[in-house]
Write an enzyme that holds these catalytic residues in place. Structure first.
Site, PDB file in Angstrom:
ATOM      1  N   HIS A 156       0.823  -1.208   0.000  1.00  0.00           N
ATOM      2  CA  HIS A 156       0.000   0.000   0.000  1.00  0.00           C
ATOM      3  C   HIS A 156       0.858   1.260   0.000  1.00  0.00           C
ATOM      4  O   HIS A 156       0.421   2.302  -0.494  1.00  0.00           O
ATOM      5  CB  HIS A 156      -0.950  -0.014   1.191  1.00  0.00           C
ATOM      6  CG  HIS A 156      -2.147  -0.886   0.977  1.00  0.00           C
ATOM      7  ND1 HIS A 156      -3.412  -0.381   0.770  1.00  0.00           N
ATOM      8  CD2 HIS A 156      -2.258  -2.228   0.906  1.00  0.00           C
ATOM      9  CE1 HIS A 156      -4.258  -1.381   0.578  1.00  0.00           C
ATOM     10  NE2 HIS A 156      -3.586  -2.517   0.663  1.00  0.00           N
ATOM     11  N   HIS A 276      -0.347 -13.096  -1.474  1.00  0.00           N
ATOM     12  CA  HIS A 276      -1.680 -13.443  -0.977  1.00  0.00           C
ATOM     13  C   HIS A 276      -1.708 -14.844  -0.373  1.00  0.00           C
ATOM     14  O   HIS A 276      -2.727 -15.247   0.183  1.00  0.00           O
ATOM     15  CB  HIS A 276      -2.701 -13.350  -2.112  1.00  0.00           C
ATOM     16  CG  HIS A 276      -3.017 -11.950  -2.520  1.00  0.00           C
ATOM     17  ND1 HIS A 276      -3.955 -11.638  -3.487  1.00  0.00           N
ATOM     18  CD2 HIS A 276      -2.520 -10.757  -2.101  1.00  0.00           C
ATOM     19  CE1 HIS A 276      -4.026 -10.323  -3.642  1.00  0.00           C
ATOM     20  NE2 HIS A 276      -3.159  -9.769  -2.815  1.00  0.00           N
TER      21      HIS A 276
END
Length: 358
Positions: A156, A276
């Site tokens: 992010h 992930h």
């Protein structure tokens, strides 16, 4: 095995999480579970810790003060005492990965925060003594249960980079972006970085974001990359531009396009999305960094009509990746060769960690 979210991971995710925002969260993840028993991660003894000079300076000046973020108490709770719904909420927050929910428009007349683009310091590798000191602080501060949010934090912070405009990147601006929908849950990660700052004041916030992410991969049995991290980044003094995080509704081709704008190849993109594999998205053990993510993408367990839990595995953006020949080829390679995945992930991670440096 895993307490998946009972809510669809779609554009409604932010609204659901907002409504549930006051629900107490477990500070830990349902731990102790692993899906593989492979040997310890290979050593990097034959790999030089010196990386090609991809940059030398990072954008932004180090902030003397940053705004306070919510305090998160340390420690973990016994998962057996936490309800499945609380665990499900934590799963969404901890493992949202590289993707954002669709952006919510600002009120009319609202102004975007200014972007700091001042350039500065030269990056350098850690010495042996510096590396030992850093590893001690990381070990004392980051338990395995915090690994997913620490890995999510660097994505992010860095995914705001755009090669054309040469702004954004890993510059610590994430600490000014916590009110954005896609940053939901990242205050816990920022809180950890602030704890590290008190132990390692000689490093910038951005440097510590990178070191913490590399350590998160290491302690979940992924490649050991802490020694590959170069330091010397300067912290931004304001938020990076909004609307740059890839949305989880993107097609495979759409994802390739956004990552290309950051400067990543398709192979690098697929390698980074392998992050992930940790967290509670259902791709194997929640604290096990391996190639089960790619195997699951090819098996498509969410299509099992008689398994409601399987329908919660992954994001929409994960599920569409095998639909494009360009991305499926890489997925098939990584699904059958974990060592290849680790090699590609190392290179892509180092590149990600130096976005915004020139």
């Amino acid at each position: 095995l895993f307490p998946f979210s009972p809510f669809p991971q779609t554009g409604h995710q932010y609204a659901v999480l907002t409504l549930l925002g006051t629900m107490p969260l477990s500070r830990g993840l349902p731990g102790g579970r692993r899906c593989s028993a492979r040997p310890p991660t290979r050593a990097l003894a034959n790999r030089s810790t010196e990386q090609p000079n991809l940059g030398g300076s990072c954008r932004g000046r180090r902030a003397d003060h940053v705004r306070e973020t919510e305090h998160v108490a340390g420690g973990t709770r016994d998962p057996a005492t936490v309800s499945s719904r609380r665990s499900a909420l934590l799963a969404l927050v901890s493992s949202a990965g590289f993707f954002s929910v669709p952006a919510i428009a600002r009120p009319p007349g609202a102004l975007a925060a200014p972007v700091a683009v001042t350039r500065g310091a030269t990056l350098k590798s850690l010495s042996g003594a510096e590396l030992a000191s850093v590893l001690t602080a990381l070990q004392d501060t980051i338990p395995p249960s915090k690994a997913p949010v620490m890995l999510r934090l660097i994505f992010h912070d860095g995914a705001t980079y755009r090669a054309a405009s040469k702004d954004g990147g890993v510059n610590g601006s994430i600490q000014y972006e916590l009110d954005r929908p896609e940053s939901f849950g990242l205050k816990r990660g920022v809180s950890v970085i602030k704890q590290l700052q008190s132990k390692l004041p000689e490093y910038s916030f951005a440097d510590l974001v990178v070191l913490a992410a590399a350590y998160a991969v290491k302690i979940t049995n992924g490649p050991d990359m802490v020694s590959l991290v170069r330091v010397g980044r300067r912290d931004a003094t304001a938020a990076d531009p909004e609307g740059r995080m890839p949305e989880e509704t993107l097609s495979a081709a759409g994802q390739v396009k956004v990552f290309a704008e950051m400067g990543f190849s398709t192979t690098e993109m697929i390698a980074l999305l392998g992050s992930h594999t940790i967290g509670q998205k259902g791709f194997g053990g929640p604290l096990e960094f391996d190639n089960v993510y790619y195997q699951s993408l090819l098996q498509r367990p969410w299509e099992k009509k008689d398994d409601k839990m399987a329908s919660m595995i992954g994001l929409a953006s994960d599920r569409v990746l095998p639909d494009l020949k360009e991305t499926r080829t890489v997925i098939e390679r990584f699904a059958g060769d974990q060592a290849a995945f680790f090699r590609e992930f190392e290179g892509a991670f180092v590149k990600l960690s130096e976005l915004g440096c020139d």
